[in-house]
Design a protein around this motif. Structure first.
Motif, mmCIF file in Angstrom:
data_model
loop_
_atom_site.group_PDB
_atom_site.id
_atom_site.type_symbol
_atom_site.label_atom_id
_atom_site.label_comp_id
_atom_site.label_asym_id
_atom_site.label_seq_id
_atom_site.Cartn_x
_atom_site.Cartn_y
_atom_site.Cartn_z
ATOM 1 N N SER A 33 1.993 27.018 -12.500
ATOM 2 C CA SER A 33 1.997 28.197 -13.835
ATOM 3 C C SER A 33 1.633 28.084 -15.145
ATOM 4 O O SER A 33 0.438 28.486 -15.595
ATOM 5 C CB SER A 33 3.349 28.772 -13.648
ATOM 6 O OG SER A 33 2.831 30.295 -14.587
ATOM 7 N N ASP A 41 5.743 32.157 -11.560
ATOM 8 C CA ASP A 41 4.605 32.008 -10.517
ATOM 9 C C ASP A 41 4.007 31.891 -10.593
ATOM 10 O O ASP A 41 2.703 31.759 -9.196
ATOM 11 C CB ASP A 41 5.546 32.964 -9.648
ATOM 12 C CG ASP A 41 5.390 34.188 -9.247
ATOM 13 O OD1 ASP A 41 5.492 35.002 -10.120
ATOM 14 O OD2 ASP A 41 4.560 34.995 -7.992
ATOM 15 N N TYR A 42 2.779 33.329 -11.395
ATOM 16 C CA TYR A 42 1.752 33.378 -11.418
ATOM 17 C C TYR A 42 0.888 32.169 -11.448
ATOM 18 O O TYR A 42 1.059 31.548 -12.562
ATOM 19 C CB TYR A 42 1.164 34.585 -12.407
ATOM 20 C CG TYR A 42 1.847 35.970 -12.055
ATOM 21 C CD1 TYR A 42 0.378 36.175 -12.019
ATOM 22 C CD2 TYR A 42 2.791 36.488 -11.543
ATOM 23 C CE1 TYR A 42 0.497 37.910 -11.707
ATOM 24 C CE2 TYR A 42 2.790 37.580 -10.874
ATOM 25 C CZ TYR A 42 1.749 38.184 -10.568
ATOM 26 O OH TYR A 42 1.681 39.014 -9.972
ATOM 27 N N VAL A 43 -0.141 31.707 -11.692
ATOM 28 C CA VAL A 43 -1.658 31.269 -12.018
ATOM 29 C C VAL A 43 -2.704 32.422 -12.598
ATOM 30 O O VAL A 43 -2.787 33.670 -11.809
ATOM 31 C CB VAL A 43 -2.261 30.550 -10.874
ATOM 32 C CG1 VAL A 43 -3.680 29.908 -10.705
ATOM 33 C CG2 VAL A 43 -1.174 29.984 -10.148
ATOM 34 N N THR A 62 4.020 40.782 -16.160
ATOM 35 C CA THR A 62 3.360 40.061 -15.965
ATOM 36 C C THR A 62 2.780 40.397 -15.644
ATOM 37 O O THR A 62 1.968 41.579 -15.992
ATOM 38 C CB THR A 62 3.462 39.526 -14.455
ATOM 39 O OG1 THR A 62 2.924 37.939 -14.171
ATOM 40 C CG2 THR A 62 3.641 40.345 -13.442
ATOM 41 N N GLY A 78 0.679 36.013 -8.322
ATOM 42 C CA GLY A 78 1.611 35.005 -8.413
ATOM 43 C C GLY A 78 1.707 35.216 -7.021
ATOM 44 O O GLY A 78 1.081 35.297 -5.663
#
Length: 886
Positions: free
Chosen positions: A440, A518-520, A585, A631
């Motif tokens: 991330s 957990d985010y890209v 997010t 995510g």
């Protein structure tokens, strides 16, 4: 002008409502009866009196009743003698003959007192021309036949010197089964009650005449007197028999015509409704009177038969109230498309009509104390359900005809401002896999933006190895834009960590972005939303939550599309009125205001709570419906359900914190308050569903094991529950067909997944309402390896047993309770008992969310792969939607 169109729509739908009421509550034809009635059976107890408790009408009440009845008949039948010795004298005053009853049962001493009183009254009052010794004693088996015969012989002997005739009263079939009784009576007194024999109203009169004829043929040397014949105006359905006011009128008027032409000797049961009989005969026992318990006639003996005597009043009340609701809505949202306005107004009118029907229940029913309590609960529930359905109808009407799903296409290239604002990007993590956090962070550092920093705060991670690995990577990742802070213990959950990040944020930051660990993210994220940075009225820019690696497993697809629905439907609906939900997010907040407001460390949904305060500060919150980051999904159903439980508990926590702003005077607009409160109503509905499930299980057990004390509830009590479920089952999938780009299988999967969360949401709501200390449960995410598991690896997963039930213990227990009750009711009652069959159907509907949880667990345990069909969609690694290749 807008009000002209609104008035036309409201009046048209209100008029249609009147027509529909007329169709369902119209008129029926029956023969007129303009002559006297041969006789009535009579008990004088009023609405709140019961002979079972020793309560009897006063002499004044008797006088008033008999004065009324004397205008219709010259004969009255009673059932007891000792309780009302003044009755024959009052009847004689009004010119009425009396078929006096003597109530006898297994209490032998009381029987002798009753017979002595009856004999004395018969001797001393010339208008007593018949005496009935015992009422249905053989049917109820309250006396052995030889004792009844002895009593009959005793009374006949005592009255031999008079003209009084003596008999006992039994249903027609008892006389056929015990013909020896005829040797001890002067005439045959039969009861003919086709409702109890489950006859349809169409055949009831002819069947009754046939039964009378059979008895007369069996006893040709005895006069046959129909001591009771009638039909109830209310009660449960028995086979083909339907108890209603219209059916009572049809039966009575058709029978009176046949009785007059055949010269029958009869007594209609009964003059006045007797609510106390519900204790001995069930709900129908209260409704056999031609007058209600307040002495109001139920129907006329001439003219059309109204299917609902109060139908016209209800129809007009529903239409007028419905028109008022529709006008208020139409004037408030004049910009909605015509189809949407008509849809909402039709739903509103239906809800108002259902409410009128429900609140009118006391006008047509004698409610017991449990009924009154149940009605109070149902009326309260109806108010809540109505509000929920109206909110869902509003969302449906606006989104279904608004033009399809959200926009995944990138925004046009925009030149950067001369001085692009410095942005601080915050990422908080706790007990997260280091490799996931690193991925991330790398995506954040790859963002195409000239001036930004990334601050990572690791707090409360319990695994020392994970803490050390993440700290080591941060130390060796030499990038001046990256800053890292770590606490072994830090209060305030995620909000506490974000406040620590805020404390070390570069003072030059004008905007603060937040992403989950957990985010890209898309490298163009900030450029895609930069246009809103230049608007001073904007305080918050929100992109949707999205997922990656979700297409390999069926259950992952179900979770993904269920979540997707809110961002494709609900967020658009809210965005129309500046009332979106901020998420933790892919959100960007004006830095000065975040420094002023800070994250609320007491709230487990700190993101939504902050967004509400920003709206209260007068800022606009903008929703950009483009997937700019993705995510990971929750690891399994348990994690998925725990996450939603936390959201629900957090929502109630926010409501408790901001109730005054949401319900009282505040800077929030009416539309913003509406969307926040209405958006939480379905979750409150899940809590209500849980409470109803428990109540229904207990009630069902009472119906089985205490059948004399617990009757099936009135059908109208459970209609709101059915309506609520029907609406939830239909509205979501219909909106998905227009707003969410997925196929039928995915729409159904999303619906099942959403329904399966009902119990956990209910738990969260109830914990929030009780004010329990909230605990921020971190959602365990699916790793890349777990997301790509093969079917072969899951082949050994058990489909039953403790491991299977592990994540759904409470849902499984409630499902077991409901199914157990369904089986008990199905096995212990006749299939023709439609009242109980209806209750079984309601229990089955109530069990659907728990079945959904079992289905989700089953699909998850078997790791069912998804078969992508041509034309379906999925996300690429960055989360963008791409078509599936055939």
């Amino acid at each position: 002008m807008p009000w002209v169109g609104a008035l036309v729509i409201a009046l048209c739908i209100a008029s249609i409502n009147l027509v529909v009421w007329q169709l369902f509550h119209g008129q029926a034809q029956a023969p007129d009866h303009d002559g006297p009635v041969a006789g009535f059976s009579y008990n004088g107890a009023g609405r709140w009196q019961s002979p079972l408790n020793g309560q009897q009408p006063s002499a004044t009440n008797l006088d008033q009743d008999l004065a009324l009845l004397s205008t219709y008949t010259r004969r009255i039948r009673t059932y007891s003698a000792a309780d009302q010795p003044e009755f024959p004298a009052i009847a004689r005053k009004h010119g009425l003959q009396v078929m006096l009853g003597a109530w006898i049962d297994e209490r032998l001493d009381g029987n002798q007192r009753e017979l002595a009183a009856a004999i004395d009254l018969a001797r001393s009052h010339p208008n007593v021309h018949r005496l009935i010794v015992g009422n249905e004693t053989q049917l109820r088996a309250s006396l052995p036949p030889n004792r009844l015969v002895a009593y009959l012989d005793q009374v006949r002997s005592a009255l031999r010197a008079t003209a009084v005739q003596v008999s006992t009263a039994e249903p027609w079939h008892v006389w056929m089964a015990q013909p020896q009784l005829a040797q001890h009576v002067d005439f045959i007194a039969i009861h003919v009650l086709p409702y109890w024999e489950k006859e349809s109203i169409e055949t009831a009169v002819q069947t009754s005449l046939n039964q009378i004829a059979r008895v007369q043929a069996r006893f040709p040397d005895r006069q046959v007197v129909v001591a009771e014949i009638g039909w109830p105006s209310n009660g449960p359905s028995l086979g083909k028999a339907r108890a209603s006011a219209a059916n009572q009128a049809l039966f009575i008027r058709n029978f009176l015509q046949q009785a007059r032409s055949s010269g029958l000797d009869y007594y209609l049961i009964e003059a006045f409704d007797q609510p106390w009989k519900m204790a001995t005969e069930g709900r129908a026992g209260a409704y056999w009177g031609l007058w209600d318990a307040w002495r109001n006639p139920k129907f006329d003996l001439t003219g059309p038969v109204l299917k609902d005597p109060r139908g016209q009043h209800k129809a007009w009340a529903a239409s007028v109230l419905g028109a008022a609701v529709m006008l208020a809505f139409l004037l408030a949202v004049p910009q909605m498309r015509l189809a949407g306005r008509i849809t909402f107004c039709a739903a509103a009118q239906a809800i108002v009509s259902a409410g009128v029907i429900l609140v009118s229940i006391p006008l047509a029913h004698y409610l017991t104390l449990p009924d009154v309590f149940g009605l109070a609960l149902v009326v309260a529930a109806l108010a809540f359900i109505s509000a929920t359905l109206l909110a869902q109808a509003f969302e449906f009407a606006e989104r279904f005809w608004s033009g399809g799903p959200g926009n995944d296409a990138p925004a046009p290239e925009l030149a950067l401002a001369a001085l692009p604002p410095f942005i601080s990007i915050h990422l908080a993590c706790a007990n997260e896999p280091p490799d996931m956090v690193i991925q991330s962070v790398e995506s954040l550092l790859a963002i195409d933006w000239p001036a930004f920093e990334v601050i990572v705060v690791d707090n409360n991670t319990t695994d020392p190895h994970a803490r050390e690995k993440l700290a080591a990577w941060m130390a060796h990742r030499h990038d001046p834009r990256l800053r890292f802070a770590q606490w072994a213990q830090l209060p305030g959950y995620k909000a506490g960590a974000l406040n620590q990040a805020l404390a070390i944020t570069d003072p030059a930051a004008r905007w603060i972005a937040v992403v989950d660990a957990d985010y890209v993210v898309d490298p163009q994220w900030l450029k895609q939303v930069q246009i809103h940075f230049q608007d001073p009225s904007v305080g918050l820019v929100q992109a949707p939550q999205a997922h990656r690696r979700w297409s390999a497993r069926r259950f992952d697809r179900m979770m993904n599309w269920e979540t997707e629905g809110f961002f494709r439907i609900g967020m658009h609906h809210r965005n129309e009125r500046n009332a979106i939900i901020q998420h933790g997010t892919m959100t960007v907040v004006r830095a000065a205001d975040l420094r002023r407001l800070r994250w609320n460390e007491s709230c487990i949904c700190e993101d939504t709570e902050l967004g509400l305060r920003l709206l209260g500060s007068g800022y606009r919150a903008v929703y950009v419906d483009r997937v700019l980051g993705a995510g990971l999904l929750p690891r399994d159903f348990s994690a998925y359900a725990r996450q939603r439980k936390r959201w629900a508990q957090g929502a109630v926590q926010i409501f408790r914190l901001h109730a005054r702003s949401l319900l009282g005077r505040s800077p929030l607009t009416l539309a913003q308050r509406y969307h926040f409160v209405a958006g939480w109503l379905p979750w409150l509905g899940d809590a209500l569903h849980l409470l109803f499930s428990i109540i229904m299980i207990v009630f069902s057990l009472g119906m089985v094991f205490l059948p004399n004390s617990v009757d099936p509830p009135l059908w109208l009590f459970v209609v709101p529950l059915i309506a609520f479920f029907t609406a939830r089952l239909l509205i979501g999938p219909l909106l998905y067909t227009v707003c969410v780009p997925c196929g039928l299988a995915d729409r159904l999967g999303a619906a099942v997944a959403g329904m399966a969360l009902s119990h956990r949401i209910a738990r969260g709501v109830l914990q929030g309402l009780r004010g329990r200390q909230a605990v921020f449960e971190i959602t365990q995410k699916a790793s890349a390896a777990s997301a790509d598991r093969s079917v072969a690896e899951a082949a050994d997963a058990p489909t039953v047993g403790p491991r299977f039930v592990q994540g759904i213990k409470e849902e499984f227990a409630l499902l077991g309770g409901l199914v157990f009750c369904i089986c008990l009711l199905a096995l212990s009652h006749s299939p023709a008992d439609t009242g109980r069959l209806g209750w079984i159907a309601i229990l089955a509907i109530q069990s659907l969310p728990y079945w959904a949880a079992v289905v989700c667990r089953l699909i998850e345990s078997k790791n069912v792969p998804s078969d992508l069909q041509p034309g379906a969609t999925r996300r690429d690694a960055a989360g963008r939607t791409e078509p599936t290749k055939p």
